[in-house]
Design a protein around this motif. Structure first.
Motif, short mmCIF file in Angstrom:
data_model
loop_
_atom_site.label_atom_id
_atom_site.label_comp_id
_atom_site.label_asym_id
_atom_site.label_seq_id
_atom_site.Cartn_x
_atom_site.Cartn_y
_atom_site.Cartn_z
N PRO A 127 7.28 30.32 46.61
CA PRO A 127 6.02 29.64 46.29
C PRO A 127 6.19 28.17 45.96
CG PRO A 127 6.09 31.79 45.24
CD PRO A 127 7.46 31.56 45.82
N GLU A 128 7.25 27.82 45.25
CA GLU A 128 7.44 26.42 44.85
C GLU A 128 7.82 25.52 46.01
OE1 GLU A 128 11.27 28.63 43.48
OE2 GLU A 128 9.13 29.04 43.77
N CYS A 129 8.19 26.11 47.14
CA CYS A 129 8.56 25.33 48.33
C CYS A 129 7.48 25.34 49.41
CB CYS A 129 9.86 25.86 48.93
SG CYS A 129 11.30 25.80 47.84
N ALA A 130 6.43 26.12 49.19
CA ALA A 130 5.48 26.40 50.27
C ALA A 130 4.76 25.16 50.78
CB ALA A 130 4.46 27.44 49.80
N GLU A 131 4.58 24.13 49.95
CA GLU A 131 3.85 22.94 50.37
C GLU A 131 4.74 21.84 50.94
OE1 GLU A 131 0.58 22.94 50.55
OE2 GLU A 131 0.72 25.01 49.85
N ARG A 132 6.03 22.03 50.92
CA ARG A 132 6.91 21.01 51.49
C ARG A 132 6.81 21.02 53.01
NH1 ARG A 132 12.56 22.49 48.40
NH2 ARG A 132 11.85 22.24 46.22
N GLY A 139 18.96 19.69 61.24
CA GLY A 139 18.96 21.14 61.17
C GLY A 139 17.75 21.81 61.76
N LEU A 140 16.80 21.06 62.31
CA LEU A 140 15.59 21.64 62.89
C LEU A 140 15.63 21.51 64.41
CD1 LEU A 140 12.94 20.08 60.48
CD2 LEU A 140 13.60 22.49 60.56
N ASP A 174 15.75 25.14 51.41
CA ASP A 174 14.41 25.00 52.00
C ASP A 174 13.47 26.11 51.56
OD1 ASP A 174 14.99 22.64 53.50
OD2 ASP A 174 16.10 23.89 54.92
N GLY A 175 14.00 27.15 50.95
CA GLY A 175 13.15 28.22 50.43
C GLY A 175 12.41 29.00 51.47
N VAL A 176 13.04 29.25 52.64
CA VAL A 176 12.38 29.98 53.70
C VAL A 176 13.41 30.81 54.44
CG1 VAL A 176 12.66 28.01 55.28
CG2 VAL A 176 10.93 29.76 55.77
N ALA A 177 12.98 31.99 54.93
CA ALA A 177 13.90 32.87 55.66
C ALA A 177 13.09 33.84 56.51
CB ALA A 177 14.80 33.64 54.71
N ARG A 178 13.73 34.33 57.58
CA ARG A 178 13.14 35.43 58.33
C ARG A 178 13.20 36.69 57.47
NH1 ARG A 178 16.22 33.32 62.74
NH2 ARG A 178 14.89 32.50 64.43
N ILE A 179 12.15 37.48 57.56
CA ILE A 179 12.12 38.71 56.78
C ILE A 179 13.25 39.64 57.20
CG2 ILE A 179 10.78 40.81 56.35
CD1 ILE A 179 8.25 39.12 56.48
N SER A 180 13.51 39.70 58.50
CA SER A 180 14.57 40.60 58.98
C SER A 180 15.93 40.16 58.46
CB SER A 180 14.57 40.63 60.51
OG SER A 180 14.76 39.32 61.04
N ASP A 181 16.18 38.85 58.41
CA ASP A 181 17.47 38.37 57.90
C ASP A 181 17.60 38.67 56.41
OD1 ASP A 181 18.03 37.40 60.40
OD2 ASP A 181 17.42 35.33 59.95
N LEU A 182 16.52 38.44 55.66
CA LEU A 182 16.57 38.67 54.23
C LEU A 182 16.70 40.16 53.93
CD1 LEU A 182 16.44 37.27 51.50
CD2 LEU A 182 13.94 37.53 51.56
N ARG A 233 9.02 20.14 55.29
CA ARG A 233 10.19 20.71 55.95
C ARG A 233 10.18 22.23 55.88
NH1 ARG A 233 15.38 19.64 57.79
NH2 ARG A 233 16.83 21.36 57.39
N THR A 234 9.78 22.78 54.74
CA THR A 234 9.71 24.24 54.61
C THR A 234 8.68 24.82 55.57
OG1 THR A 234 10.42 24.17 52.29
CG2 THR A 234 9.20 26.13 53.02
N ARG A 235 7.52 24.19 55.65
CA ARG A 235 6.47 24.67 56.56
C ARG A 235 6.91 24.55 58.02
NH1 ARG A 235 2.34 21.89 56.89
NH2 ARG A 235 2.83 20.04 55.65
#
Length: 305
Positions: free
Chosen positions: A49-54, A120-121, A12-20, A56-58
Motif C-alpha cells: 500500500p505504501e508504494c502503490a502511488e509511486r 530495470g524496466l 519497488d513493493g510489487v510482485a507477481r502473485i504466482s512468484d510470491l 515506478r511501482t505502477r
C-alpha cells in the motif's frame, strides 16, 4: 511471526502473485490481500500500500500484469523525457489478445514489438517511443499539453544526439497514417538543421531568415580559450553571430556571468554578437531583422566583402 513483506517484494513493493505464492504459499498471499497488507491493483500482481502511488511501482505492476513493455508516453517517462502521469501505457505483441480494459492502464497491441531495459524496466526503444507518443498526442481528442510534451521530447532527444533524424525517419516510413506525421517530419528537420529549442525554431522562421542575406549557420562551433561555444546563428565569414535569449534567460547571476564571459571571449576573437531578448524577438521581429541586416552590411564593409 509477522512476515516482512517489504523484504519479500523488494524496494519497488510489487510482485507477481504466482512468484510470491511460490516463495510464501498461496494461502499466505490470500491472507495478506484480505488483511489489507497487500493491494491487487491489476490482475496477477500485488503491491505494498505504501508504494502503490509511486510511478515506478505502477509502471512495473503494469509490465508484470500484461507481460508487455512500457511504451508511448510512459516510455518517454522511463527515458527521462516526459513527466510521470497517472495513466500507464504498455505495448504487447499484436498476436496476443488484449486484456480487459483497466483503470489508468492502456494496453496497445503492436507489430514488431521490441524492448530494452531502462533502469530495470522493459521499455520501447527511444525512436519508437517518440513516434508512438507523438501519434498518441495528436490522435483523437488529446490536449495540447500532451503535444507539448511530445515536441519537447523530440527536440531534447535529437539535440542531445540520443536519436538521429535518419532513425526517426525510418520509424516514420513504417507509419504513413501516424496522426500529425507531417508536423513531426517538419520538426525533426528543424532540430536536425540546428534549431535546438522552440525559441530557435520560431526565431528561424520569423527573425533569422533575413531577406537579402545569405542563410545563417545554426549552432556554429567556435573554439574558445576555455571551451567551445555553439552560436544560435552565425555568418562565420563575417564573424557575426546572433544569440536568442529565452523568456527565462539569466535566471541566475551565475548564468548571466557565464554568458558575459563567453561574449567577451568571442569579442576577443573578433566576433560581433547580437543578443536579442525574448520580449524583443516576439514583439519586434521585423526590427530585429533590420538590426541584423545593418550589422551584416557593416561587417561586409569592414571585411571588404
Amino acid at each position: 511471526m509477522v512476515v516482512d513483506l517489504r523484504a519479500l517484494l523488494g524496494p519497488d513493493g510489487v510482485a507477481r502473485i504466482s512468484d510470491l505464492a511460490g516463495r510464501s504459499g498461496s494461502t499466505s498471499v490470500s491472507r495478506w490481500i484480505a488483511g489489507g497488507r497487500l493491494l491487487r491493483p491489476l490482475p496477477h500482481v500485488v503491491v505494498l500500500p505504501e508504494c502503490a502511488e509511486r510511478w515506478r511501482t505502477r509502471a512495473l505492476a503494469a509490465v508484470l500484469s500484461t507481460g508487455g513493455a512500457l511504451s508511448h508516453a510512459s516510455a518517454l517517462t522511463a527515458h527521462g523525457l516526459g513527466p510521470e502521469a497517472d495513466r500507464v501505457h504498455v505495448s504487447i505483441d499484436a498476436r496476443r489478445r488484449a486484456p480487459a480494459r483497466m483503470r489508468l492502464l492502456t494496453v496497445h497491441r503492436v507489430t514488431g514489438l521490441s524492448a530494452l531495459r531502462v533502469a530495470g524496466l522493459p521499455v520501447s526503444p527511444l525512436a519508437r517511443a517518440l513516434v508512438d507518443a507523438w501519434g498518441q498526442a495528436h490522435g483523437g481528442r488529446r490536449g495540447s499539453r500532451d503535444q507539448d510534451v511530445a515536441r519537447a521530447a523530440v527536440i531534447t532527444a535529437v539535440r542531445g544526439r540520443r536519436v538521429t533524424a535518419p532513425v526517426l525517419h525510418g520509424q516514420l516510413a513504417r507509419r504513413p497514417q501516424l496522426p500529425g506525421r507531417a508536423a513531426l517530419v517538419e520538426l525533426v528537420g528543424q532540430v536536425a538543421g540546428g534549431s535546438h529549442s522552440e525559441l530557435e525554431i520560431w526565431g528561424m522562421a520569423h527573425v533569422l531568415d533575413v531577406p537579402g542575406l545569405p542563410p545563417c549557420v545554426q549552432q556554429h562551433r567556435v573554439q574558445l580559450p576555455r571551451g567551445v561555444a555553439f552560436l544560435d546563428a552565425a555568418w562565420p565569414e563575417l564573424l557575426l553571430a546572433v544569440e536568442l535569449d529565452g523568456a527565462a534567460f539569466h535566471g541566475s547571476r551565475e548564468a548571466r556571468e557565464r554568458d558575459l564571459r563567453r561574449d567577451a571571449a568571442l569579442a576577443a576573437l573578433g566576433w560581433l554578437v547580437l543578443r536579442f531578448s525574448y520580449a524583443r524577438l516576439t514583439r519586434e521581429p521585423a526590427a530585429c531583422q533590420r538590426d541584423i541586416a545593418a550589422a551584416h552590411q557593416r561587417r561586409r564593409e569592414l571585411f571588404g566583402r
